[in-house]
Design a protein around this motif. Structure first.
Motif, mmCIF file in Angstrom:
data_model
loop_
_atom_site.group_PDB
_atom_site.id
_atom_site.type_symbol
_atom_site.label_atom_id
_atom_site.label_comp_id
_atom_site.label_asym_id
_atom_site.label_seq_id
_atom_site.Cartn_x
_atom_site.Cartn_y
_atom_site.Cartn_z
ATOM 1 N N LYS A 36 8.297 -37.595 -43.815
ATOM 2 C CA LYS A 36 8.927 -37.748 -45.127
ATOM 3 C C LYS A 36 10.292 -37.070 -45.209
ATOM 4 O O LYS A 36 11.123 -37.441 -46.037
ATOM 5 N N GLY A 37 10.523 -36.039 -44.378
ATOM 6 C CA GLY A 37 11.816 -35.372 -44.336
ATOM 7 C C GLY A 37 12.401 -35.472 -42.944
ATOM 8 O O GLY A 37 12.562 -36.557 -42.397
ATOM 9 N N ARG A 38 12.735 -34.315 -42.374
ATOM 10 C CA ARG A 38 13.158 -34.260 -40.980
ATOM 11 C C ARG A 38 12.017 -33.696 -40.147
ATOM 12 O O ARG A 38 11.300 -32.793 -40.587
ATOM 13 N N VAL A 39 11.831 -34.198 -38.950
ATOM 14 C CA VAL A 39 10.777 -33.660 -38.108
ATOM 15 C C VAL A 39 11.060 -32.185 -37.812
ATOM 16 O O VAL A 39 12.209 -31.743 -37.738
ATOM 17 N N TRP A 40 9.977 -31.441 -37.716
ATOM 18 C CA TRP A 40 10.022 -30.019 -37.345
ATOM 19 C C TRP A 40 10.761 -29.161 -38.388
ATOM 20 O O TRP A 40 11.242 -28.077 -38.090
ATOM 21 N N SER A 41 10.821 -29.613 -39.629
ATOM 22 C CA SER A 41 11.583 -28.876 -40.630
ATOM 23 C C SER A 41 10.702 -28.067 -41.577
ATOM 24 O O SER A 41 11.225 -27.288 -42.386
ATOM 25 N N ILE A 82 11.541 -22.829 -23.499
ATOM 26 C CA ILE A 82 11.094 -22.703 -24.885
ATOM 27 C C ILE A 82 10.916 -21.238 -25.281
ATOM 28 O O ILE A 82 10.322 -20.935 -26.310
ATOM 29 N N ASP A 83 11.435 -20.338 -24.467
ATOM 30 C CA ASP A 83 11.380 -18.901 -24.736
ATOM 31 C C ASP A 83 9.931 -18.435 -24.894
ATOM 32 O O ASP A 83 9.620 -17.605 -25.758
ATOM 33 N N PHE A 84 9.068 -18.967 -24.040
ATOM 34 C CA PHE A 84 7.662 -18.558 -24.050
ATOM 35 C C PHE A 84 7.505 -17.270 -23.252
ATOM 36 O O PHE A 84 7.955 -17.175 -22.106
ATOM 37 N N HIS A 85 6.889 -16.279 -23.878
ATOM 38 C CA HIS A 85 6.633 -15.010 -23.222
ATOM 39 C C HIS A 85 5.238 -14.526 -23.603
ATOM 40 O O HIS A 85 4.936 -14.361 -24.785
ATOM 41 N N GLN A 86 4.416 -14.316 -22.614
ATOM 42 C CA GLN A 86 3.086 -13.758 -22.859
ATOM 43 C C GLN A 86 3.176 -12.259 -22.572
ATOM 44 O O GLN A 86 2.789 -11.765 -21.513
ATOM 45 N N PHE A 146 4.721 -14.961 -27.647
ATOM 46 C CA PHE A 146 5.506 -15.729 -28.606
ATOM 47 C C PHE A 146 6.258 -16.834 -27.884
ATOM 48 O O PHE A 146 6.395 -16.840 -26.657
ATOM 49 N N ALA A 147 6.732 -17.789 -28.673
ATOM 50 C CA ALA A 147 7.645 -18.829 -28.201
ATOM 51 C C ALA A 147 8.628 -19.104 -29.334
ATOM 52 O O ALA A 147 8.430 -18.669 -30.465
ATOM 53 N N SER A 148 9.684 -19.835 -29.036
ATOM 54 C CA SER A 148 10.721 -20.098 -30.030
ATOM 55 C C SER A 148 10.510 -21.453 -30.696
ATOM 56 O O SER A 148 10.696 -22.495 -30.052
ATOM 57 N N PRO A 149 10.132 -21.479 -31.988
ATOM 58 C CA PRO A 149 10.033 -22.767 -32.684
ATOM 59 C C PRO A 149 11.338 -23.541 -32.665
ATOM 60 O O PRO A 149 11.329 -24.781 -32.631
ATOM 61 N N LEU A 150 12.475 -22.832 -32.677
ATOM 62 C CA LEU A 150 13.768 -23.509 -32.699
ATOM 63 C C LEU A 150 14.058 -24.241 -31.389
ATOM 64 O O LEU A 150 14.859 -25.178 -31.360
ATOM 65 N N ARG A 151 13.419 -23.809 -30.312
ATOM 66 C CA ARG A 151 13.589 -24.503 -29.033
ATOM 67 C C ARG A 151 12.504 -25.552 -28.810
ATOM 68 O O ARG A 151 12.760 -26.606 -28.217
ATOM 69 N N VAL A 152 11.289 -25.249 -29.255
ATOM 70 C CA VAL A 152 10.170 -26.155 -28.994
ATOM 71 C C VAL A 152 10.378 -27.495 -29.690
ATOM 72 O O VAL A 152 10.207 -28.564 -29.092
ATOM 73 N N GLY A 153 10.755 -27.468 -30.978
ATOM 74 C CA GLY A 153 10.863 -28.699 -31.746
ATOM 75 C C GLY A 153 11.813 -29.720 -31.146
ATOM 76 O O GLY A 153 11.411 -30.871 -30.882
ATOM 77 N N PRO A 154 13.081 -29.374 -30.919
ATOM 78 C CA PRO A 154 13.991 -30.356 -30.315
ATOM 79 C C PRO A 154 13.531 -30.826 -28.939
ATOM 80 O O PRO A 154 13.751 -31.989 -28.574
ATOM 81 N N ALA A 155 12.900 -29.937 -28.180
ATOM 82 C CA ALA A 155 12.439 -30.327 -26.850
ATOM 83 C C ALA A 155 11.302 -31.340 -26.936
ATOM 84 O O ALA A 155 11.247 -32.296 -26.148
ATOM 85 N N VAL A 156 10.386 -31.154 -27.885
ATOM 86 C CA VAL A 156 9.299 -32.127 -28.063
ATOM 87 C C VAL A 156 9.874 -33.462 -28.518
ATOM 88 O O VAL A 156 9.463 -34.533 -28.047
ATOM 89 N N ARG A 157 10.836 -33.405 -29.428
ATOM 90 C CA ARG A 157 11.446 -34.653 -29.896
ATOM 91 C C ARG A 157 12.107 -35.401 -28.737
ATOM 92 O O ARG A 157 11.973 -36.632 -28.629
ATOM 93 N N ALA A 158 12.833 -34.691 -27.878
ATOM 94 C CA ALA A 158 13.469 -35.336 -26.740
ATOM 95 C C ALA A 158 12.436 -35.946 -25.795
ATOM 96 O O ALA A 158 12.635 -37.043 -25.263
ATOM 97 N N ALA A 159 11.326 -35.237 -25.592
ATOM 98 C CA ALA A 159 10.267 -35.759 -24.721
ATOM 99 C C ALA A 159 9.639 -37.008 -25.324
ATOM 100 O O ALA A 159 9.298 -37.958 -24.603
ATOM 101 N N LEU A 160 9.474 -37.032 -26.649
ATOM 102 C CA LEU A 160 8.930 -38.218 -27.304
ATOM 103 C C LEU A 160 9.867 -39.408 -27.141
ATOM 104 O O LEU A 160 9.431 -40.533 -26.872
#
Length: 369
Positions: A36-41, A82-86, A146-160
């Protein structure tokens, strides 16, 4: 037996919707996402990025551990850092009552398969001298991170996009018909499909109601604050026995402070306003736990919607009364557990079975209430 591949429409462009779509596309399905808006927003893009298992309800512990296995590989799948760090994480208590709550919770999580260490004040001072000496006890879990939502979202969109998925943003749903097939009337036109996934976050109840199904959804307006970058001193994620704090220092040196403190807003008026008294409480608590934060300035605070079921567990599985409609939405900590829930849902849609049971998250579990 593998069922014939199909066209699936996914309503919702957050982590639940987009990762379900990506899992389906990876299995050969044609996927269309309606947002309904922008993805990942919404919640997926504005949360603090915490990947914690110690702060999860007991039924979610196995699914969170399964999600971590996916998180470890997700950057490679998305061809993106995606700045994932355990890092591991501490869950702390500062009162006698909180110590008992922490101990009881740790015992239950250990029985659920989580590897925890109990820490007395001397242990904490030795391992994490940046924590306050007012802390009476803590637990340590190596899985937290943690991971970075700001990196994950655009990366998932590009993969889609690379997988051939179609995304319609600013797309309003006007009606849904679900029988042998799916017919969705939208502001972008009529879209037909074989299967439908409702992953609309806080709006999931409204979408399900179009099909005559009541899914109770409460709205949280969570707030997060971020500091200016500082010296790297907070080596682990920090959470609280009462679930009122998440704290971590991310790769650029900034500290993210959350914990579910509530802002002001409703779905009807689309407000997401900060509640400054609540922010002060959140920041004051963070400062009591990590005194060194006092040297840093807070540069921004924001609020975002989170849709939550009555028991705070996700809706995941078939929508009651509809054999070709599925739901993936409304879990506390959905950013953390999203990868495993969406993988299982895609497995259910394509293969008709799942490697881990989704029964605890049956969308019809409140049908008679």
């Amino acid at each position: 037996m593998t069922l014939p591949l199909s066209h699936v429409v996914v309503i919702g462009g957050g982590i639940m919707g987009m990762l379900t779509a990506l899992n389906l596309a990876d299995r050969g399905c044609k996927v269309t996402i309606l947002e309904k808006g922008r993805v990942w927003s919404e919640a997926s893009g504005v949360n603090a990025g915490s990947l914690g298992v110690q702060n999860k309800l007991l039924p979610l512990v196995p699914y969170t551990l399964a999600a971590f296995e996916i998180w470890r590989r997700l950057g490679e799948r998305l061809h993106c850092d995606i700045d994932f760090h355990q890092t591991g994480g501490y869950k702390i208590a500062t009162t006698v009552e909180e110590v008992e709550r922490l101990r009881k919770g740790a015992e239950g999580q250990s029985r659920a398969g989580l590897d925890l260490r109990w820490l007395e004040p001397a242990d904490l001072r030795r391992e994490a001298p940046w924590l306050s000496d007012t802390i009476l006890a803590g637990t340590y879990c190596a899985q937290d991170g943690f991971a970075s939502p700001l990196r994950v979202g655009p990366a998932v969109r590009a993969a889609l996009a690379a997988a051939g998925a179609v995304i319609h943003e600013h797309c309003l749903i006007r009606s849904i018909e679900a029988g042998k097939g799916i017919r969705v009337e939208t502001s972008a036109g009529v879209i037909g499909a074989d299967q439908l996934v409702i992953a609309a976050g806080a709006w999931t109840g409204q979408v399900a109601a179009m099909l005559g199904v009541t899914l109770p959804v409460a709205l949280d307006v969570n707030m997060v604050s971020v500091t200016e970058p500082g010296p790297f001193t907070i080596g682990k994620m920090v959470s609280h026995a009462r679930g009122i704090l998440t704290l971590k220092q991310v790769s650029n040196g900034s500290c993210l402070i959350g914990g579910g403190w509530q802002g002001v807003g409703t779905l009807e008026d689309s407000r997401k306003e900060l509640e400054f008294d609540q922010i002060i409480h959140n920041l004051s608590l963070a400062l009591r736990i990590v005194p060194g934060l006092g040297a840093l300035h807070v540069v921004r605070s924001w609020a975002g919607y989170e849709g939550v079921s009555p028991d705070s567990l996700p809706y995941a599985g078939r929508l009651p009364g509809h054999g070709h409609v599925y739901v993936a939405a409304c879990s506390r900590g959905g950013f953390t557990v999203g990868p495993s829930i969406t993988s299982l849902l895609a497995e259910l849609i394509v293969e008709g079975r799942t490697g881990m049971p989704l029964d605890p998250f049956n969308p019809g579990r409140f049908a008679n209430e």
